[in-house]
Scaffold this motif. Structure first.
Motif, PDB file in Angstrom:
ATOM      1  N   ALA A 134       1.170  -0.866   0.375  1.00  0.00           N
ATOM      2  CA  ALA A 134      -0.129   0.418   0.182  1.00  0.00           C
ATOM      3  C   ALA A 134       0.829   1.274   0.133  1.00  0.00           C
ATOM      4  N   ALA A 135       2.268   0.796  -0.001  1.00  0.00           N
ATOM      5  CA  ALA A 135       2.926   2.210   0.272  1.00  0.00           C
ATOM      6  C   ALA A 135       2.881   3.566  -1.043  1.00  0.00           C
ATOM      7  N   GLY A 136       2.763   2.809  -2.208  1.00  0.00           N
ATOM      8  CA  GLY A 136       3.053   3.740  -3.316  1.00  0.00           C
ATOM      9  C   GLY A 136       1.247   4.173  -3.760  1.00  0.00           C
ATOM     10  N   TRP A 137       0.457   3.701  -2.900  1.00  0.00           N
ATOM     11  CA  TRP A 137      -0.782   4.107  -2.329  1.00  0.00           C
ATOM     12  C   TRP A 137      -1.351   4.905  -2.307  1.00  0.00           C
ATOM     13  N   ILE A 138      -0.113   5.070  -1.005  1.00  0.00           N
ATOM     14  CA  ILE A 138      -0.316   6.369   0.376  1.00  0.00           C
ATOM     15  C   ILE A 138      -0.089   7.193  -1.003  1.00  0.00           C
ATOM     16  N   LYS A 139       0.862   7.711  -0.985  1.00  0.00           N
ATOM     17  CA  LYS A 139       1.637   7.954  -1.816  1.00  0.00           C
ATOM     18  C   LYS A 139       0.988   9.164  -2.564  1.00  0.00           C
ATOM     19  N   LEU A 140       0.384   8.127  -3.094  1.00  0.00           N
ATOM     20  CA  LEU A 140      -0.617   8.484  -4.152  1.00  0.00           C
ATOM     21  C   LEU A 140      -1.815   9.626  -3.759  1.00  0.00           C
ATOM     22  N   ALA A 141      -2.388   9.062  -2.445  1.00  0.00           N
ATOM     23  CA  ALA A 141      -2.795   9.568  -1.646  1.00  0.00           C
ATOM     24  C   ALA A 141      -2.428  10.829  -1.196  1.00  0.00           C
ATOM     25  N   GLU A 142      -1.852  11.433  -0.487  1.00  0.00           N
ATOM     26  CA  GLU A 142      -1.343  12.562  -0.515  1.00  0.00           C
ATOM     27  C   GLU A 142      -0.867  13.490  -1.209  1.00  0.00           C
ATOM     28  N   VAL A 143      -0.389  12.785  -2.812  1.00  0.00           N
ATOM     29  CA  VAL A 143      -0.270  14.155  -4.268  1.00  0.00           C
ATOM     30  C   VAL A 143      -2.310  14.370  -4.768  1.00  0.00           C
ATOM     31  N   MET A 144      -3.000  13.380  -3.994  1.00  0.00           N
ATOM     32  CA  MET A 144      -4.441  13.885  -4.574  1.00  0.00           C
ATOM     33  C   MET A 144      -4.969  15.057  -3.749  1.00  0.00           C
ATOM     34  N   PHE A 145      -4.055  14.603  -2.834  1.00  0.00           N
ATOM     35  CA  PHE A 145      -4.909  15.668  -1.034  1.00  0.00           C
ATOM     36  C   PHE A 145      -3.634  17.265  -1.491  1.00  0.00           C
ATOM     37  N   ILE A 146      -2.716  17.060  -2.237  1.00  0.00           N
ATOM     38  CA  ILE A 146      -2.019  18.536  -2.054  1.00  0.00           C
ATOM     39  C   ILE A 146      -2.910  19.140  -3.677  1.00  0.00           C
ATOM     40  N   ILE A 147      -3.389  18.127  -4.867  1.00  0.00           N
ATOM     41  CA  ILE A 147      -4.239  18.723  -5.671  1.00  0.00           C
ATOM     42  C   ILE A 147      -5.280  19.043  -4.948  1.00  0.00           C
ATOM     43  N   THR A 148      -6.003  18.164  -3.739  1.00  0.00           N
ATOM     44  CA  THR A 148      -7.332  19.147  -3.872  1.00  0.00           C
ATOM     45  C   THR A 148      -7.482  20.081  -3.172  1.00  0.00           C
ATOM     46  N   SER A 149      -5.894  20.521  -2.147  1.00  0.00           N
ATOM     47  CA  SER A 149      -5.896  21.522  -1.564  1.00  0.00           C
ATOM     48  C   SER A 149      -6.221  22.928  -2.454  1.00  0.00           C
ATOM     49  N   GLY A 150      -5.518  22.376  -3.322  1.00  0.00           N
ATOM     50  CA  GLY A 150      -5.085  23.599  -4.499  1.00  0.00           C
ATOM     51  C   GLY A 150      -6.572  23.960  -5.386  1.00  0.00           C
ATOM     52  N   GLY A 151      -7.176  22.653  -5.658  1.00  0.00           N
ATOM     53  CA  GLY A 151      -8.846  22.939  -6.210  1.00  0.00           C
ATOM     54  C   GLY A 151      -9.539  23.816  -5.046  1.00  0.00           C
ATOM     55  N   THR A 152      -9.122  23.587  -3.948  1.00  0.00           N
ATOM     56  CA  THR A 152     -10.311  24.006  -2.874  1.00  0.00           C
ATOM     57  C   THR A 152      -9.798  25.593  -2.926  1.00  0.00           C
ATOM     58  N   ILE A 153      -8.410  26.312  -3.130  1.00  0.00           N
ATOM     59  CA  ILE A 153      -8.268  27.871  -2.844  1.00  0.00           C
ATOM     60  C   ILE A 153      -9.080  28.020  -4.476  1.00  0.00           C
ATOM     61  N   ALA A 154      -9.084  27.716  -5.630  1.00  0.00           N
ATOM     62  CA  ALA A 154      -9.257  27.565  -6.720  1.00  0.00           C
ATOM     63  C   ALA A 154     -10.586  27.740  -6.503  1.00  0.00           C
ATOM     64  N   TYR A 155     -11.638  27.123  -5.999  1.00  0.00           N
ATOM     65  CA  TYR A 155     -13.147  27.552  -6.557  1.00  0.00           C
ATOM     66  C   TYR A 155     -13.579  28.328  -5.648  1.00  0.00           C
ATOM     67  N   ILE A 156     -13.115  28.449  -4.470  1.00  0.00           N
ATOM     68  CA  ILE A 156     -13.690  29.922  -3.391  1.00  0.00           C
ATOM     69  C   ILE A 156     -12.810  30.994  -4.014  1.00  0.00           C
ATOM     70  N   THR A 157     -11.609  30.699  -4.171  1.00  0.00           N
ATOM     71  CA  THR A 157     -11.011  32.216  -5.066  1.00  0.00           C
ATOM     72  C   THR A 157     -12.088  32.814  -6.594  1.00  0.00           C
ATOM     73  N   LYS A 158     -12.868  31.799  -6.680  1.00  0.00           N
ATOM     74  CA  LYS A 158     -13.579  31.946  -8.076  1.00  0.00           C
ATOM     75  C   LYS A 158     -15.373  32.263  -8.199  1.00  0.00           C
ATOM     76  N   THR A 159     -15.603  31.993  -6.546  1.00  0.00           N
ATOM     77  CA  THR A 159     -16.981  32.371  -5.924  1.00  0.00           C
ATOM     78  C   THR A 159     -16.312  34.279  -5.303  1.00  0.00           C
ATOM     79  N   THR A 160     -15.471  33.918  -5.019  1.00  0.00           N
ATOM     80  CA  THR A 160     -15.076  35.225  -4.002  1.00  0.00           C
ATOM     81  C   THR A 160     -15.522  36.125  -5.400  1.00  0.00           C
ATOM     82  N   TYR A 161     -14.455  36.342  -5.751  1.00  0.00           N
ATOM     83  CA  TYR A 161     -13.904  36.801  -7.343  1.00  0.00           C
ATOM     84  C   TYR A 161     -15.231  37.599  -7.663  1.00  0.00           C
ATOM     85  N   TYR A 162     -16.453  36.855  -8.457  1.00  0.00           N
ATOM     86  CA  TYR A 162     -17.501  36.399  -9.335  1.00  0.00           C
ATOM     87  C   TYR A 162     -18.612  37.765  -8.403  1.00  0.00           C
ATOM     88  N   VAL A 163     -18.599  37.169  -7.486  1.00  0.00           N
ATOM     89  CA  VAL A 163     -19.869  37.466  -6.251  1.00  0.00           C
ATOM     90  C   VAL A 163     -19.037  39.130  -5.774  1.00  0.00           C
TER      91      VAL A 163
END
Length: 269
Positions: free
Chosen positions: A148-177
């Motif tokens: 499972a080591a490789g899969w958990i490392k991939l989970a960490e990468v997905m965690f970072i990508i999702t955190s970047g996406g969170t910044i993106a959709y909150i920034t988008k909503t804040t800007y447009y509104v």
């Protein structure tokens, strides 16, 4: 524990993608809640995977439960104020409301900084704990030579990508509104004004959770200064860098989509 980790990763990633493509403020917040539940579920999975060594996962997911309750409550109350005054929640039909509803804008922005995980705010503390929990799970799996080591490392990468996406959709909503220049003759914005005091009271009370000093964050800061080594700071720097890169990528894609939408609309006219 491994299955729960990936159930949480899938939940947070899919929720983030769905939040990115919404045009309704409340629907964006709803999918954001789905994504944040993924963070909490992933922390519980790390606790189960690590067993007696899972204190980081337990602290992270319990702290994130509290944080999510506060900043999402603040978001939904602010969205209620938008609907009450502007009679519209389609973000593409709003804009410039920071002039009309400055206090609501301040409360919204404080909650936005919290959910983004900006350093020294509450979201940063809980997301850092959750990230370190998944890193510990990867180290345990690697030292034990588990498949499972490789899969958990991939989970960490997905965690970072999702955190970047969170910044993106909150920034988008804040800007447009709040900050985008509204279209001329937009009656939703022209007739909007600040929400009444009885509506702002609850929103501001939740926003104070972000504005007041967090003693647990000062304790975390002391631990970071005295107990962490260079390797720990390198991990934080890497996560911050890659999170910023992914957030910039998502914002760029959203901007290109907006420009394309305006171009197609102009061709139709």
């Amino acid at each position: 524990g491994f299955a729960v980790i990936w159930l949480g990763i899938a939940t947070m990633f899919i929720g983030m993608l769905l939040a990115l493509v919404q045009d309704d403020v409340k629907r964006t917040l709803a999918y954001s809640s789905v994504s944040q539940m993924g963070y909490i579920l992933m922390g519980a999975g790390c606790l189960a995977f690590l067993g007696a060594e899972g204190a980081m996962g337990m602290g992270g997911f319990l702290y994130h439960v509290i944080n999510h309750a506060f900043f999402k409550g603040c978001f939904f109350l602010a969205a209620g104020s938008l609907l009450f005054r502007a009679h519209e929640l389609n973000m593409y039909k709003l804009g410039g409301l920071w002039r009309k509803m400055p206090l609501t804008c301040v409360c919204w922005c404080l909650a936005a900084l919290g959910i983004m995980g900006i350093p020294l705010l509450n979201g940063f503390a809980s997301k850092t704990l959750l990230h370190h929990a998944v890193v510990e799970a990867h180290h345990l799996a690697g030292e034990s030579h588990l498949w499972a080591a490789g899969w958990i490392k991939l989970a960490e990468v997905m965690f970072i990508i999702t955190s970047g996406g969170t910044i993106a959709y909150i920034t988008k909503t804040t800007y447009y509104v709040f900050f985008r220049r509204p279209e001329p003759g937009n009656h939703h914005v022209e007739h909007a004004r600040e929400a009444p005091g009885w509506m702002l009271a609850g929103t501001a009370l939740l926003a104070l959770y972000y504005g007041c000093p967090h003693f647990e964050l000062f304790d975390l800061r002391q631990r970071l200064i005295h107990d962490w080594g260079p390797a720990d700071w390198t991990t934080v720097a890497e996560v911050s860098f890659y999170g910023a890169v992914w957030a910039a990528l998502f914002v760029l894609l959203a901007w290109l989509g907006y420009r394309r939408k305006r171009f197609v609309r102009g061709q139709a006219l």
